[in-house]
Design a protein around this motif. Structure first.
Motif, PDB file in Angstrom:
ATOM      1  N   ALA A   1     -20.481   0.213  14.456  1.00  0.00           N
ATOM      2  CA  ALA A   1     -20.432   1.032  15.664  1.00  0.00           C
ATOM      3  C   ALA A   1     -19.297   0.608  16.572  1.00  0.00           C
ATOM      4  O   ALA A   1     -18.728   1.431  17.283  1.00  0.00           O
ATOM      5  N   ASN A   2     -18.936  -0.659  16.598  1.00  0.00           N
ATOM      6  CA  ASN A   2     -17.877  -1.094  17.494  1.00  0.00           C
ATOM      7  C   ASN A   2     -16.800  -1.907  16.773  1.00  0.00           C
ATOM      8  O   ASN A   2     -16.057  -2.649  17.391  1.00  0.00           O
ATOM      9  N   THR A   3     -16.738  -1.810  15.459  1.00  0.00           N
ATOM     10  CA  THR A   3     -15.677  -2.449  14.694  1.00  0.00           C
ATOM     11  C   THR A   3     -14.856  -1.378  14.007  1.00  0.00           C
ATOM     12  O   THR A   3     -15.385  -0.586  13.245  1.00  0.00           O
ATOM     13  N   SER A   4     -13.555  -1.347  14.248  1.00  0.00           N
ATOM     14  CA  SER A   4     -12.703  -0.334  13.644  1.00  0.00           C
ATOM     15  C   SER A   4     -12.477  -0.642  12.174  1.00  0.00           C
ATOM     16  O   SER A   4     -12.260  -1.785  11.788  1.00  0.00           O
ATOM     17  N   ILE A   5     -12.515   0.386  11.351  1.00  0.00           N
ATOM     18  CA  ILE A   5     -12.195   0.228   9.936  1.00  0.00           C
ATOM     19  C   ILE A   5     -10.791   0.734   9.654  1.00  0.00           C
ATOM     20  O   ILE A   5     -10.389   0.833   8.486  1.00  0.00           O
ATOM     21  N   VAL A   6     -10.047   1.040  10.694  1.00  0.00           N
ATOM     22  CA  VAL A   6      -8.681   1.528  10.515  1.00  0.00           C
ATOM     23  C   VAL A   6      -7.850   0.479   9.779  1.00  0.00           C
ATOM     24  O   VAL A   6      -7.885  -0.705  10.099  1.00  0.00           O
ATOM     25  N   GLY A   7      -7.130   0.908   8.752  1.00  0.00           N
ATOM     26  CA  GLY A   7      -6.295  -0.004   7.991  1.00  0.00           C
ATOM     27  C   GLY A   7      -6.384   0.268   6.504  1.00  0.00           C
ATOM     28  O   GLY A   7      -6.979   1.260   6.053  1.00  0.00           O
ATOM     29  N   LEU A   8      -5.773  -0.615   5.725  1.00  0.00           N
ATOM     30  CA  LEU A   8      -5.724  -0.497   4.278  1.00  0.00           C
ATOM     31  C   LEU A   8      -6.713  -1.466   3.648  1.00  0.00           C
ATOM     32  O   LEU A   8      -6.707  -2.653   3.942  1.00  0.00           O
ATOM     33  N   TRP A   9      -7.560  -0.961   2.736  1.00  0.00           N
ATOM     34  CA  TRP A   9      -8.588  -1.763   2.074  1.00  0.00           C
ATOM     35  C   TRP A   9      -8.447  -1.567   0.573  1.00  0.00           C
ATOM     36  O   TRP A   9      -8.423  -0.436   0.091  1.00  0.00           O
ATOM     37  N   VAL A  10      -8.371  -2.655  -0.187  1.00  0.00           N
ATOM     38  CA  VAL A  10      -8.016  -2.553  -1.604  1.00  0.00           C
ATOM     39  C   VAL A  10      -8.969  -3.365  -2.472  1.00  0.00           C
ATOM     40  O   VAL A  10      -9.628  -4.298  -2.013  1.00  0.00           O
ATOM     41  N   THR A  11      -9.015  -2.985  -3.745  1.00  0.00           N
ATOM     42  CA  THR A  11      -9.633  -3.812  -4.772  1.00  0.00           C
ATOM     43  C   THR A  11      -8.690  -3.825  -5.962  1.00  0.00           C
ATOM     44  O   THR A  11      -8.116  -2.797  -6.333  1.00  0.00           O
ATOM     45  N   ASN A  12      -8.491  -4.983  -6.555  1.00  0.00           N
ATOM     46  CA  ASN A  12      -7.520  -5.157  -7.626  1.00  0.00           C
ATOM     47  C   ASN A  12      -8.147  -5.977  -8.739  1.00  0.00           C
ATOM     48  O   ASN A  12      -8.492  -7.143  -8.539  1.00  0.00           O
ATOM     49  N   GLN A  13      -8.325  -5.380  -9.899  1.00  0.00           N
ATOM     50  CA  GLN A  13      -8.912  -6.072 -11.038  1.00  0.00           C
ATOM     51  C   GLN A  13      -7.860  -6.205 -12.124  1.00  0.00           C
ATOM     52  O   GLN A  13      -7.300  -5.211 -12.604  1.00  0.00           O
ATOM     53  N   ALA A  14      -7.561  -7.439 -12.532  1.00  0.00           N
ATOM     54  CA  ALA A  14      -6.550  -7.689 -13.557  1.00  0.00           C
ATOM     55  C   ALA A  14      -7.159  -7.559 -14.949  1.00  0.00           C
ATOM     56  O   ALA A  14      -8.281  -8.005 -15.195  1.00  0.00           O
ATOM     57  N   GLU A  15      -6.414  -6.962 -15.857  1.00  0.00           N
ATOM     58  CA  GLU A  15      -6.842  -6.847 -17.252  1.00  0.00           C
ATOM     59  C   GLU A  15      -6.615  -8.179 -17.963  1.00  0.00           C
ATOM     60  O   GLU A  15      -5.651  -8.896 -17.678  1.00  0.00           O
ATOM     61  N   ASP A  16      -7.486  -8.526 -18.892  1.00  0.00           N
ATOM     62  CA  ASP A  16      -7.309  -9.766 -19.654  1.00  0.00           C
ATOM     63  C   ASP A  16      -7.754  -9.570 -21.091  1.00  0.00           C
ATOM     64  O   ASP A  16      -8.421  -8.587 -21.429  1.00  0.00           O
ATOM     65  N   ASN A  17      -7.376 -10.529 -21.931  1.00  0.00           N
ATOM     66  CA  ASN A  17      -7.759 -10.536 -23.352  1.00  0.00           C
ATOM     67  C   ASN A  17      -8.752 -11.639 -23.657  1.00  0.00           C
ATOM     68  O   ASN A  17      -8.752 -12.207 -24.747  1.00  0.00           O
TER      69      ASN A  17
END
Length: 366
Positions: free
Chosen positions: A192-208
Motif C-alpha cells: 500500500a505504501n511501497t512503490s513497485i516502480v522499477g525493473l524486476w528480473v529473474t535469470n536462470q542459467a542453463e547447465d549440463n
C-alpha cells in the motif's frame, strides 16, 4: 571452496549464551558482539557486517524479527526461501535438526552457490519461540570466515520482551496489516505504501549437470522481466536462449497496473510472441520463424517486497493458479514468482520489436 556442510554443522547450536568481554551491540531483539574491523551497514530491516580481503569476502546479516508460524521448521523454510533462494540457485543444501535452548528453538540451513565463477557458501540460522522468529545470514568464500560466524552466533542473546505488542499478537497483527499469520516481516512495508516502480528480473542459467561437484553452465539462459512505470503502465518480457533448443523464444506483454493494499492488478492491452533462428552469439538474432499472440490474462497477485542487504530488493508475486505470463510451479497453491530488482535490463529486444510496445512502457526498441 569446499562444501559448507561439514564445517557449519560443527559450529551450529552453540547459541543463545552471550559470551565474551567485548562491548555488545543491539538490533531489534538481538544483542551480539560485532566482528572487529568489519564494515557495518544498518537499515530499518537488517544490520549487516562485511569484510573483503582481496578475492575473498564474507558477510553477516541480522534480519528484523517477524511473526512466527508457530513451527521452527516452517519459519526456517520461509526465511530460507525469501532470503536465500529468491536470489540464487543453491547446491549441496543441508540443514540441522531443531534444538531447544532457553525457551527458543534454533536450526540452520546451508548451501553453496556460484559468484563470479567461484563457490560461495551460505548459512542461515533461524531462531523461533513459536511467537516470533529471527534469522542470521552468513555468506563467505573462504573457510577461515567460519570462525567469525561461530564467534558471532556464540555471542547472541535474544530478548523477546523487546517485541511490540502488535507483532507478538497474531490476531492483532493480522487485523492491522492485512497479512496472514506467519507472513514475512522482512518487507520494507506493505504494498500500500511501497512503490513497485522499477525493473524486476529473474535469470536462470542453463547447465549440463555437475562434474566433480561443480555445475557445468552452457551459456544459455531463461530470463523474465517486469518493468513497472510511474505512469501506471508495465512491460513484461521473456527471452529464452537454450543450447538444447533450436530457436530463440521471445514474448512481451504491455498494459496497465494498479496497487490496492497488498494486491497488484495487471490488465494487459497487447502482446506478441515468436520463435527466432539462432546465430553464433546468444545476443544475435536469426530470422523470425513464427509469431503468435499470447493469451492476455487480467491477473490479481498478492504482492510482497523484500529488502535484502546481500542480494538486493525482491518482488514476490503470489497467485492461486499458474499464469500464462509467469508460468507455473508443480506444487500446491499459492504459486510464488520471485523477481530481483535491477537498474539495467538483461534482455535485448529482437529485430522488429514493436516501437509502440516499447515506448509505452519506458523502453526503447533496438
Amino acid at each position: 571452496m569446499k562444501s559448507a556442510k561439514p564445517i557449519f554443522l560443527s559450529y551450529m547450536l552453540l547459541m543463545l549464551s552471550g559470551a565474551g568481554i567485548a562491548q555488545k551491540e543491539t538490533f531489534d531483539i538481538v544483542s551480539y558482539i560485532a566482528p572487529a574491523g568489519w564494515n557495518k551497514d544498518a537499515k530499518d530491516d537488517y544490520v549487516s557486517f562485511s569484510r573483503i580481503d582481496g578475492a575473498s569476502w564474507s558477510q553477516i546479516a541480522v534480519y528484523k524479527s517477524r511473526q512466527s508460524s508457530g513451527n521452527i521448521e516452517e519459519d526456517a523454510q520461509k526465511d530460507w526461501q525469501d532470503i536465500v533462494l529468491v536470489g540464487h540457485t543453491i547446491e549441496q543444501e543441508s540443514k540441522t535438526p531443531p534444538k531447544s535452548a532457553d525457551g527458543w528453538q534454533v536450526m540452520s540451513r546451508s548451501g553453496v552457490w556460484q559468484y563470479n565463477g567461484a563457490n560461495a557458501a551460505t548459512v542461515l540460522t533461524t531462531y523461533s519461540n513459536e511467537t516470533i522468529c529471527i534469522s542470521v545470514l552468513w555468506n563467505g568464500t573462504a573457510q577461515p570466515y567460519m570462525k567469525n560466524l561461530k564467534d558471532f552466533i556464540t555471542s547472541i542473546a535474544l530478548d523477546a520482551n523487546k517485541v511490540s505488542t502488535a507483532q507478538s499478537n497474531p490476531a492483532n497483527n493480522e487485523q492491522q496489516s492485512g497479512q496472514k499469520t506467519g507472513e514475512n516481516k522482512n518487507t520494507t512495508s506493505s504494498a500500500a505504501n511501497t512503490s513497485i516502480v522499477g525493473l524486476w528480473v529473474t535469470n536462470q542459467a542453463e547447465d549440463n549437470g555437475f562434474m566433480n561437484g561443480y555445475r557445468m553452465y552452457t551459456g544459455g539462459y531463461m530470463r523474465k522481466e517486469y518493468q513497472f512505470n510511474a505512469n501506471g503502465t508495465y512491460l513484461f518480457r521473456i527471452k529464452q536462449w537454450l543450447t538444447k533448443a533450436p530457436d530463440i523464444i521471445f514474448s512481451y506483454e504491455s498494459g496497465t497496473y494498479t496497487v490496492q493494499g497488498n494486491q497488484l492488478i495487471l490488465t494487459p492491452k497487447s502482446g506478441k510472441a515468436g520463435f527466432w533462428g539462432k546465430k553464433s552469439s546468444t545476443k544475435e538474432w536469426g530470422p523470425l520463424k513464427k509469431s503468435s499472440t499470447p493469451k492476455l490474462e487480467k491477473t490479481t497477485y498478492t504482492v510482497e517486497t523484500i529488502s535484502d542487504p546481500t542480494y538486493g530488493n525482491s518482488l514476490i508475486l503470489y497467485t492461486d493458479k499458474p499464469t500464462e505470463r509467469d508460468g507455473g510451479q508443480f506444487n500446491d497453491p499459492p504459486y510464488r514468482f520471485a523477481y530481483t530488482q535491477r537498474k539495467e535490463s538483461l534482455i535485448d529486444n529482437p529485430p522488429g520489436f514493436e516501437k509502440d510496445a516499447g515506448t509505452a512502457s519506458g523502453q526503447t526498441s533496438n
